[in-house]
Design a protein around this motif. Sequence first.
Motif, short mmCIF file in Angstrom:
data_model
loop_
_atom_site.label_atom_id
_atom_site.label_comp_id
_atom_site.label_asym_id
_atom_site.label_seq_id
_atom_site.Cartn_x
_atom_site.Cartn_y
_atom_site.Cartn_z
N PHE A 150 -41.16 17.57 0.22
CA PHE A 150 -41.40 16.14 0.12
C PHE A 150 -40.54 15.42 1.15
O PHE A 150 -39.44 15.84 1.45
N ASN A 151 -41.07 14.33 1.68
CA ASN A 151 -40.26 13.39 2.44
C ASN A 151 -39.78 12.35 1.44
O ASN A 151 -40.59 11.66 0.81
N VAL A 152 -38.47 12.26 1.28
CA VAL A 152 -37.89 11.26 0.38
C VAL A 152 -37.35 10.13 1.23
O VAL A 152 -36.56 10.36 2.16
N LYS A 153 -37.81 8.92 0.94
CA LYS A 153 -37.32 7.75 1.65
C LYS A 153 -36.24 7.11 0.80
O LYS A 153 -36.48 6.76 -0.37
N LEU A 154 -35.06 7.01 1.38
CA LEU A 154 -33.92 6.42 0.68
C LEU A 154 -33.62 5.04 1.24
O LEU A 154 -33.54 4.86 2.46
N LEU A 168 -28.77 12.27 -7.91
CA LEU A 168 -29.04 12.33 -6.49
C LEU A 168 -27.70 12.12 -5.79
O LEU A 168 -27.04 11.11 -6.00
N VAL A 203 -34.10 5.71 -4.30
CA VAL A 203 -35.31 6.32 -3.77
C VAL A 203 -36.35 5.22 -3.58
O VAL A 203 -36.70 4.52 -4.53
N THR A 230 -35.26 8.69 5.99
CA THR A 230 -36.20 9.69 5.49
C THR A 230 -35.57 11.08 5.58
O THR A 230 -35.07 11.47 6.64
N ILE A 290 -41.64 8.71 -2.15
CA ILE A 290 -41.75 10.16 -2.03
C ILE A 290 -43.15 10.48 -1.55
O ILE A 290 -44.13 10.02 -2.12
N LEU A 344 -30.74 17.02 -5.05
CA LEU A 344 -31.34 16.42 -6.24
C LEU A 344 -31.22 17.40 -7.40
O LEU A 344 -31.60 18.56 -7.28
#
Length: 168
Positions: free
Chosen positions: A60-64, A140, A45, A110, A48, A83
């Motif tokens: 939420f926008n999760v950036k990986l 995750l 991650v 994202t 967030i 998650l």
Amino acid sequence: MSFFRALLPGRVSRVWRLFAAVVAVTLTLAGCAGLFGADPLRVNVAGIEPIAGQGMEMRFNVKLRVQNPNDSAVSFNGVSLDLELNGEPFASGVSDQSGTVPRFGETVVTVPLTVPAFAAVRQALGLAGIAQSGQVPYRLHGKLAGGLTGTTRFDDQGMLTLPGIASQ
């Protein structure tokens, strides 16, 4: 006897065709085995950001950050992400984002995650029991869809430290 000799050439050609088919399948699978022997992608991650939700849900926008430790690029045309917190499902999301993770390279993807209201309440009640340690186990897992080998799955797990809870 002549009856069996008449059948023999047909049987021999069928045997050779079957042998050729088995050899072709074996070579194809051996070639594909090299593709599947790759190291797993490393996914972390990177950030967030809250986004607008509907009703009582949180989004939420999760950036990986996806790292590819292999000698060939991984192309994708969709992302799915789940998650878990404290061993329970917490949030999930999908994105039709496409791209390529270069060989021995990385990219940021994202994915918008949705936390249903009941999952948030369940986690709040569950977190009351771990107030002493301030540590929450997470997992995750997801997949990058498409590309030459189809779907590439990833998995990451560890412990989250809750802010504002000091270890005793």
